[in-house]
Design a protein around this motif. Structure first.
Motif, PDB file in Angstrom:
ATOM      1  N   ILE A  94      10.559  11.435  12.535  1.00 29.73           N
ATOM      2  CA  ILE A  94       9.821  12.063  11.441  1.00 29.73           C
ATOM      3  C   ILE A  94       8.335  11.769  11.601  1.00 29.73           C
ATOM      4  O   ILE A  94       7.950  10.804  12.265  1.00 29.73           O
ATOM      5  CB  ILE A  94      10.308  11.592  10.055  1.00 29.73           C
ATOM      6  CG1 ILE A  94      10.096  10.077   9.863  1.00 29.73           C
ATOM      7  CG2 ILE A  94      11.773  11.966   9.845  1.00 29.73           C
ATOM      8  CD1 ILE A  94      10.360   9.575   8.461  1.00 29.73           C
ATOM      9  N   GLU A  95       7.530  12.623  10.986  1.00 33.44           N
ATOM     10  CA  GLU A  95       6.091  12.413  10.955  1.00 33.44           C
ATOM     11  C   GLU A  95       5.681  12.355   9.492  1.00 33.44           C
ATOM     12  O   GLU A  95       6.046  13.236   8.708  1.00 33.44           O
ATOM     13  CB  GLU A  95       5.367  13.565  11.659  1.00 33.44           C
ATOM     14  CG  GLU A  95       3.858  13.393  11.660  1.00 33.44           C
ATOM     15  CD  GLU A  95       3.157  14.519  12.397  1.00 33.44           C
ATOM     16  OE1 GLU A  95       2.783  14.291  13.557  1.00 33.44           O
ATOM     17  OE2 GLU A  95       3.003  15.598  11.799  1.00 33.44           O
ATOM     18  N   ILE A  96       4.962  11.307   9.145  1.00 30.30           N
ATOM     19  CA  ILE A  96       4.507  11.154   7.763  1.00 30.30           C
ATOM     20  C   ILE A  96       2.995  10.981   7.745  1.00 30.30           C
ATOM     21  O   ILE A  96       2.385  10.638   8.757  1.00 30.30           O
ATOM     22  CB  ILE A  96       5.186   9.959   7.050  1.00 30.30           C
ATOM     23  CG1 ILE A  96       4.830   8.641   7.746  1.00 30.30           C
ATOM     24  CG2 ILE A  96       6.703  10.156   6.996  1.00 30.30           C
ATOM     25  CD1 ILE A  96       5.275   7.408   6.992  1.00 30.30           C
ATOM     26  N   VAL A  97       2.415  11.214   6.577  1.00 34.88           N
ATOM     27  CA  VAL A  97       0.987  11.021   6.380  1.00 34.88           C
ATOM     28  C   VAL A  97       0.751   9.556   6.022  1.00 34.88           C
ATOM     29  O   VAL A  97       1.479   8.982   5.201  1.00 34.88           O
ATOM     30  CB  VAL A  97       0.459  11.947   5.262  1.00 34.88           C
ATOM     31  CG1 VAL A  97      -0.997  11.667   4.962  1.00 34.88           C
ATOM     32  CG2 VAL A  97       0.679  13.402   5.635  1.00 34.88           C
ATOM     33  N   ALA A  98      -0.250   8.960   6.656  1.00 35.77           N
ATOM     34  CA  ALA A  98      -0.587   7.557   6.379  1.00 35.77           C
ATOM     35  C   ALA A  98      -0.903   7.400   4.888  1.00 35.77           C
ATOM     36  O   ALA A  98      -1.563   8.242   4.295  1.00 35.77           O
ATOM     37  CB  ALA A  98      -1.783   7.132   7.216  1.00 35.77           C
ATOM     38  N   SER A  99      -0.391   6.332   4.306  1.00 36.78           N
ATOM     39  CA  SER A  99      -0.687   6.055   2.894  1.00 36.78           C
ATOM     40  C   SER A  99      -0.695   4.551   2.674  1.00 36.78           C
ATOM     41  O   SER A  99      -0.022   3.796   3.377  1.00 36.78           O
ATOM     42  CB  SER A  99       0.356   6.710   1.984  1.00 36.78           C
ATOM     43  OG  SER A  99       1.601   6.058   2.083  1.00 36.78           O
ATOM     44  N   ASP A 100      -1.451   4.140   1.676  1.00 34.49           N
ATOM     45  CA  ASP A 100      -1.506   2.716   1.329  1.00 34.49           C
ATOM     46  C   ASP A 100      -0.126   2.210   0.912  1.00 34.49           C
ATOM     47  O   ASP A 100       0.256   1.086   1.239  1.00 34.49           O
ATOM     48  CB  ASP A 100      -2.510   2.476   0.202  1.00 34.49           C
ATOM     49  CG  ASP A 100      -3.951   2.681   0.650  1.00 34.49           C
ATOM     50  OD1 ASP A 100      -4.216   2.642   1.877  1.00 34.49           O
ATOM     51  OD2 ASP A 100      -4.814   2.889  -0.228  1.00 34.49           O
ATOM     52  N   ALA A 101       0.647   3.045   0.212  1.00 35.15           N
ATOM     53  CA  ALA A 101       1.976   2.641  -0.252  1.00 35.15           C
ATOM     54  C   ALA A 101       2.900   2.357   0.934  1.00 35.15           C
ATOM     55  O   ALA A 101       3.653   1.377   0.922  1.00 35.15           O
ATOM     56  CB  ALA A 101       2.578   3.723  -1.139  1.00 35.15           C
ATOM     57  N   PHE A 102       2.822   3.184   1.960  1.00 37.89           N
ATOM     58  CA  PHE A 102       3.658   2.977   3.139  1.00 37.89           C
ATOM     59  C   PHE A 102       3.303   1.661   3.819  1.00 37.89           C
ATOM     60  O   PHE A 102       4.178   0.859   4.146  1.00 37.89           O
ATOM     61  CB  PHE A 102       3.505   4.140   4.124  1.00 37.89           C
ATOM     62  CG  PHE A 102       4.272   3.952   5.396  1.00 37.89           C
ATOM     63  CD1 PHE A 102       5.625   4.236   5.452  1.00 37.89           C
ATOM     64  CD2 PHE A 102       3.656   3.460   6.539  1.00 37.89           C
ATOM     65  CE1 PHE A 102       6.343   4.053   6.624  1.00 37.89           C
ATOM     66  CE2 PHE A 102       4.359   3.268   7.707  1.00 37.89           C
ATOM     67  CZ  PHE A 102       5.705   3.561   7.758  1.00 37.89           C
ATOM     68  N   PHE A 103       2.015   1.431   4.014  1.00 38.31           N
ATOM     69  CA  PHE A 103       1.604   0.214   4.711  1.00 38.31           C
ATOM     70  C   PHE A 103       1.822  -1.033   3.862  1.00 38.31           C
ATOM     71  O   PHE A 103       2.107  -2.105   4.398  1.00 38.31           O
ATOM     72  CB  PHE A 103       0.155   0.331   5.183  1.00 38.31           C
ATOM     73  CG  PHE A 103       0.010   1.307   6.317  1.00 38.31           C
ATOM     74  CD1 PHE A 103       0.598   1.059   7.544  1.00 38.31           C
ATOM     75  CD2 PHE A 103      -0.683   2.493   6.143  1.00 38.31           C
ATOM     76  CE1 PHE A 103       0.501   1.965   8.593  1.00 38.31           C
ATOM     77  CE2 PHE A 103      -0.790   3.411   7.185  1.00 38.31           C
ATOM     78  CZ  PHE A 103      -0.202   3.148   8.413  1.00 38.31           C
ATOM     79  N   ALA A 104       1.740  -0.912   2.536  1.00 37.28           N
ATOM     80  CA  ALA A 104       2.000  -2.049   1.659  1.00 37.28           C
ATOM     81  C   ALA A 104       3.466  -2.477   1.737  1.00 37.28           C
ATOM     82  O   ALA A 104       3.783  -3.661   1.607  1.00 37.28           O
ATOM     83  CB  ALA A 104       1.622  -1.710   0.219  1.00 37.28           C
TER      84      ALA A 104
END
Length: 124
Positions: A94-104
């Motif tokens: 899958i390809e997702i858009v970078a987000s602060d929530a994902f990295f947190a």
């Protein structure tokens, strides 16, 4: 992408940390659920193969610990298990858009385990 049953098992373990992430956009959540379901199917197959091998070469004791009657059976089990875990399978990444929530919700270990399964593109 091609991976192995072992890679799928590692990836689904890593995804557990991400599945409770708060603040991911809806599209990312749907993509992650699709990846989770694909990995879960292969994880079930690997677990069933593990159980069958364990019953063939030993007995499953308390807490899932395998009791082997002799060292030779244990070696056969380990060899066949390694062969099973190295069997190639196909997973749609899958390809997702970078987000602060994902990295947190993730860690470097999670990102390494999911490399190739999830590609992260920068938001424009």
């Amino acid at each position: 992408m091609k991976t192995t049953y072992g890679g799928a098992v590692e990836a689904i373990r890593a995804m557990k940390e991400l599945m409770g992430a708060k603040g991911l956009n809806g599209r990312t959540q749907v993509k992650m659920v699709r990846l989770w379901n694909a990995l879960a199917e292969h994880n079930r197959t690997a677990a069933e193969a593990d159980r069958m091998l364990a019953e063939e070469y030993g007995a499953i004791g308390k807490n899932g610990v395998i009791d082997f009657t002799d060292e030779e059976k244990k070696m056969h089990f380990l060899r066949e298990r390694e062969e099973m875990l190295s069997t190639e399978i196909e997973i749609e990444p899958i390809e997702i858009v970078a987000s602060d929530a994902f990295f947190a919700a993730s860690s470097p270990d999670v990102l390494v385990a999911l490399e190739g399964f999830i590609s992260i593109k920068e938001e424009k």
